[in-house]
Write an enzyme that holds these catalytic residues in place. Sequence first.
Site, mmCIF file in Angstrom:
data_model
loop_
_atom_site.group_PDB
_atom_site.id
_atom_site.type_symbol
_atom_site.label_atom_id
_atom_site.label_comp_id
_atom_site.label_asym_id
_atom_site.label_seq_id
_atom_site.Cartn_x
_atom_site.Cartn_y
_atom_site.Cartn_z
ATOM 1 N N VAL A 104 0.866 -1.174 0.000
ATOM 2 C CA VAL A 104 0.000 0.000 0.000
ATOM 3 C C VAL A 104 0.903 1.223 0.000
ATOM 4 O O VAL A 104 1.938 1.252 0.670
ATOM 5 C CB VAL A 104 -0.919 0.032 1.239
ATOM 6 C CG1 VAL A 104 -1.753 1.308 1.263
ATOM 7 C CG2 VAL A 104 -1.822 -1.196 1.264
ATOM 8 N N CYS A 105 0.521 2.234 -0.765
ATOM 9 C CA CYS A 105 1.240 3.500 -0.795
ATOM 10 C C CYS A 105 2.698 3.259 -1.209
ATOM 11 O O CYS A 105 2.970 2.452 -2.102
ATOM 12 C CB CYS A 105 1.111 4.191 0.562
ATOM 13 S SG CYS A 105 1.452 5.963 0.553
ATOM 14 N N THR A 106 3.654 3.915 -0.557
ATOM 15 C CA THR A 106 5.051 3.777 -0.956
ATOM 16 C C THR A 106 5.691 2.489 -0.455
ATOM 17 O O THR A 106 6.891 2.287 -0.636
ATOM 18 C CB THR A 106 5.873 4.987 -0.464
ATOM 19 O OG1 THR A 106 5.687 5.154 0.945
ATOM 20 C CG2 THR A 106 5.439 6.251 -1.183
ATOM 21 N N GLY A 153 -1.648 -1.079 -3.823
ATOM 22 C CA GLY A 153 -2.630 -0.027 -3.624
ATOM 23 C C GLY A 153 -1.954 1.329 -3.683
ATOM 24 O O GLY A 153 -0.768 1.463 -3.357
ATOM 25 N N ALA A 154 -2.693 2.340 -4.082
ATOM 26 C CA ALA A 154 -2.147 3.701 -4.147
ATOM 27 C C ALA A 154 -2.056 4.283 -2.740
ATOM 28 O O ALA A 154 -1.863 3.552 -1.775
ATOM 29 C CB ALA A 154 -3.003 4.549 -5.085
#
Length: 234
Positions: A104-106, A153-154
């Site tokens: 998720v994310c970075t 996921g962004a």
Amino acid sequence: MSDLLPISIGLLLFPNLTQLDLTGPFEVFARTPGAQVHLIWKTLAPVTSDRGLTMLPTATFADCPPLDIICVPGGPGQIALMDDRQTLDFLSQVAERAQLITSVCTGSLLLGAAGLLQGYQATSHWSSLDQLALLGAQPVQQRVVRDRNRITGAGVTSGIDFALTVVADLYGAVVAQQIQLQMEYDPEPPFTSGSPRSASAQLLQQARSSSASFIAARREATLRAAAHLAQPAP
């Protein structure tokens, strides 16, 4: 739902992570019948997020059980881990056995630094999405991206969408929809400014300017990781 096969899910819990990157998916996974969810770090000492929330790991790298899914959240603490061989080696070892390798994310940049996204489509927080290309991945600006057994996921809140997608893939849409209903996940944000596609040009420029030095530091870490990946194996 009582007949669902048990599944072991590990979430990497590291200092200065963004807690919602972890707790959003955790809430979904913990509601999945048969799921065993582990919070994994080097030690069992309390870990504090970038905004001050303290959480307890439930397993260490050394005693982590076999995982069907590994999930790596993001946040400022991701930068320090981009050349942390202990963490990157752990991710590589877990990925050899895991059914799904996710982030998720970075957290996707950490997967990339471990050499786990080369040749894969992936996403990340919008502010750092382009850095995935430095690690051999193909950046895709979507809320959830699946490429074979990689699911990413962004940014931040996307972790809930990501986790529901994972549950739907494993157990079917009905199970995922039941969890979504339990959580009353029915967002109606008060503003249409939650992504670069919807935010005003002025708001986006302000956000980019305020985080420019931080993103530059993240890029330097990504470049170091990319250089390490380019070195021939011993």
